[in-house]
Write a protein that holds these residues in place. Structure first.
Motif, short mmCIF file in Angstrom:
data_model
loop_
_atom_site.label_atom_id
_atom_site.label_comp_id
_atom_site.label_asym_id
_atom_site.label_seq_id
_atom_site.Cartn_x
_atom_site.Cartn_y
_atom_site.Cartn_z
N LEU A 156 -14.06 -2.36 -4.63
CA LEU A 156 -13.25 -2.08 -5.81
C LEU A 156 -12.89 -0.60 -5.89
CD1 LEU A 156 -12.09 -3.19 -8.49
CD2 LEU A 156 -14.25 -2.54 -9.56
N VAL A 157 -13.88 0.28 -5.66
CA VAL A 157 -13.62 1.72 -5.70
C VAL A 157 -12.62 2.11 -4.61
CG1 VAL A 157 -14.66 3.99 -5.36
CG2 VAL A 157 -15.83 2.28 -6.76
N LEU A 158 -12.80 1.56 -3.42
CA LEU A 158 -11.86 1.85 -2.34
C LEU A 158 -10.46 1.39 -2.70
CD1 LEU A 158 -13.97 0.91 0.83
CD2 LEU A 158 -13.28 3.20 0.09
N ASN A 159 -10.34 0.24 -3.34
CA ASN A 159 -9.02 -0.29 -3.70
C ASN A 159 -8.36 0.57 -4.77
OD1 ASN A 159 -6.91 -2.38 -3.67
ND2 ASN A 159 -7.64 -2.80 -5.74
N VAL A 160 -9.15 1.04 -5.74
CA VAL A 160 -8.58 1.85 -6.82
C VAL A 160 -8.00 3.15 -6.27
CG1 VAL A 160 -9.17 3.23 -8.86
CG2 VAL A 160 -9.97 0.87 -8.67
N PHE A 161 -8.73 3.80 -5.37
CA PHE A 161 -8.31 5.11 -4.90
C PHE A 161 -7.45 5.06 -3.63
CE2 PHE A 161 -12.06 6.07 -7.48
CZ PHE A 161 -11.56 7.08 -8.28
N ALA A 162 -7.70 4.09 -2.77
CA ALA A 162 -6.99 4.05 -1.49
C ALA A 162 -6.02 2.89 -1.37
CB ALA A 162 -8.00 4.01 -0.33
N GLY A 163 -6.10 1.90 -2.28
CA GLY A 163 -5.25 0.73 -2.19
C GLY A 163 -3.76 1.04 -2.16
N PRO A 164 -3.25 1.85 -3.11
CA PRO A 164 -1.82 2.15 -3.09
C PRO A 164 -1.36 2.84 -1.80
CG PRO A 164 -2.74 2.65 -5.25
CD PRO A 164 -3.89 2.34 -4.34
N ARG A 165 -2.19 3.73 -1.27
CA ARG A 165 -1.81 4.41 -0.03
C ARG A 165 -1.84 3.47 1.17
NH1 ARG A 165 -3.33 10.76 0.16
NH2 ARG A 165 -2.76 11.27 -2.00
N LEU A 166 -2.81 2.56 1.19
CA LEU A 166 -2.86 1.57 2.26
C LEU A 166 -1.63 0.67 2.20
CD1 LEU A 166 -4.26 0.03 4.56
CD2 LEU A 166 -5.49 -1.28 2.80
N ASN A 167 -1.26 0.25 0.99
CA ASN A 167 -0.09 -0.60 0.82
C ASN A 167 1.18 0.14 1.26
OD1 ASN A 167 1.36 -2.94 -0.13
ND2 ASN A 167 1.93 -1.74 -1.93
N ALA A 168 1.29 1.42 0.87
CA ALA A 168 2.47 2.20 1.26
C ALA A 168 2.55 2.36 2.77
CB ALA A 168 2.43 3.57 0.58
N TRP A 169 1.41 2.61 3.42
CA TRP A 169 1.40 2.73 4.88
C TRP A 169 1.80 1.42 5.54
CZ3 TRP A 169 -1.34 -0.10 8.44
CH2 TRP A 169 -1.24 0.33 9.77
N PHE A 170 1.26 0.32 5.02
CA PHE A 170 1.58 -1.00 5.58
C PHE A 170 3.07 -1.28 5.51
CE2 PHE A 170 2.55 -5.41 4.39
CZ PHE A 170 2.16 -6.07 5.54
N LEU A 171 3.68 -1.02 4.36
CA LEU A 171 5.11 -1.28 4.20
C LEU A 171 5.95 -0.35 5.07
CD1 LEU A 171 5.14 -1.79 0.34
CD2 LEU A 171 5.59 -3.55 2.06
N HIS A 172 5.54 0.90 5.17
CA HIS A 172 6.28 1.84 6.01
C HIS A 172 6.19 1.44 7.48
CE1 HIS A 172 7.12 5.71 8.09
NE2 HIS A 172 7.99 5.85 7.12
N ARG A 173 5.05 0.88 7.87
CA ARG A 173 4.83 0.52 9.28
C ARG A 173 5.50 -0.81 9.63
NH1 ARG A 173 4.70 -0.88 13.64
NH2 ARG A 173 3.13 -0.64 15.30
N TYR A 174 5.44 -1.79 8.75
CA TYR A 174 5.88 -3.14 9.10
C TYR A 174 7.11 -3.61 8.30
CZ TYR A 174 1.37 -3.38 11.43
OH TYR A 174 0.30 -3.12 12.24
N GLY A 175 7.53 -2.85 7.31
CA GLY A 175 8.68 -3.27 6.52
C GLY A 175 10.01 -2.92 7.18
N ILE A 176 11.08 -3.44 6.60
CA ILE A 176 12.43 -3.12 7.06
C ILE A 176 13.13 -2.27 6.00
CG2 ILE A 176 12.56 -5.24 8.42
CD1 ILE A 176 14.46 -6.37 6.28
N TRP A 177 14.12 -1.52 6.46
CA TRP A 177 14.82 -0.55 5.62
C TRP A 177 15.82 -1.26 4.71
CZ3 TRP A 177 19.84 1.05 4.85
CH2 TRP A 177 20.04 2.32 4.33
N ALA A 178 15.98 -0.75 3.48
CA ALA A 178 16.99 -1.28 2.56
C ALA A 178 17.38 -0.19 1.57
CB ALA A 178 16.47 -2.51 1.82
N GLU A 179 18.57 -0.33 1.02
CA GLU A 179 19.02 0.56 -0.06
C GLU A 179 18.57 -0.02 -1.40
OE1 GLU A 179 23.12 2.59 1.15
OE2 GLU A 179 23.23 0.40 1.16
N ALA A 180 18.38 0.85 -2.37
CA ALA A 180 17.91 0.40 -3.68
C ALA A 180 18.48 1.29 -4.78
CB ALA A 180 16.38 0.41 -3.73
N LEU A 181 18.42 0.76 -6.00
CA LEU A 181 18.94 1.46 -7.17
C LEU A 181 18.17 1.01 -8.39
CD1 LEU A 181 21.45 3.27 -8.17
CD2 LEU A 181 22.42 1.08 -8.90
#
Length: 226
Positions: free
Chosen positions: A51-76
């Motif tokens: 739980l502590v790891l998720n609170v402090f590191a979860g958002p960064r892990l999610n951001a890294w995952f999306l940057h690594r495996y996601g595809i590019w798109a425009e947004a507004l």
């Protein structure tokens, strides 16, 4: 991959809700597995660490995952609304977003300003796109609810605006130093360097651009001629 993306989205956006929810699950698991007191303690300790790891590191892990495996798109961001929550004494806003998916049309999504969904993580605090300001994201197809805002994409109007704001702040600091002691060669050189860097960014402010171009020309002349 979309299922993993949705799971990460749930665990990061509901990371505080997982505290009471997880305790209920833990007690239910301990009862089903008929764990003794020591076994229950180990289970609670393990969950607490996760739980502590998720609170402090979860958002960064999610951001890294999306940057690594996601595809590019425009947004507004189309509009914002309040959430009746606060983070670090600031109101948390919900931002409604349109994603222009490559070859798949537009999709609606949203994020809250305490999701910390920028990559890379900004060193000076999180700033988010304003309504009507285009930006770029990465997401996993089929999981459009989970996306990360790209903070280093030169094609993003949001990134260019952030870079121009930072350059202008550095330029203003250099200008104050030079105005305080214009005879100091170091201050003069720093002011010239910041003027050059700001003008190279072409931030699209005609009034400021003209003023700072004049300043740079003035500084290029010998001191006796000024």
């Amino acid at each position: 991959m979309s299922a993993l993306s949705l799971l990460l989205h749930f665990t990061t956006t509901h990371r505080f809700l997982l505290v009471p929810l997880g305790l209920v699950v833990l007690f239910a698991a301990a009862w089903v597995l008929r764990l003794d007191l020591r076994g229950r303690g180990r289970l609670v300790l393990l969950y607490g660490v996760l739980l502590v790891l998720n609170v402090f590191a979860g958002p960064r892990l999610n951001a890294w995952f999306l940057h690594r495996y996601g595809i590019w798109a425009e947004a507004l961001v189309t509009h914002q609304e309040g959430t009746y929550r606060r983070y670090n004494k600031h109101p948390v806003l919900r931002c409604w977003v349109l994603l222009r998916r490559p070859g798949a049309g537009s999709a609606q999504s949203s994020f809250d300003t305490d999701d910390f969904n920028l990559y890379p993580a900004p060193p000076d605090g999180y700033q988010y796109p304003a309504p009507g300001q285009p930006f770029t994201v990465r997401y996993v197809p089929g999981a459009e609810a989970n996306f990360v805002i790209l903070g280093d994409d030169p094609a993003s109007a949001f990134v260019r605006q952030q870079q121009c704001t930072g350059a202008l702040q550095q330029l203003s600091q250099a200008a104050r130093q030079y105005q305080f002691d214009s005879a100091d060669g170091g201050f003069r050189a720093e002011y010239r360097a910041q003027l050059t860097q700001y003008l190279r960014r072409r931030c699209g402010n005609p009034g400021l651009d003209e003023h700072y171009a004049h300043e740079l020309r003035r500084l290029a002349r010998p001191p006796a001629a000024r």
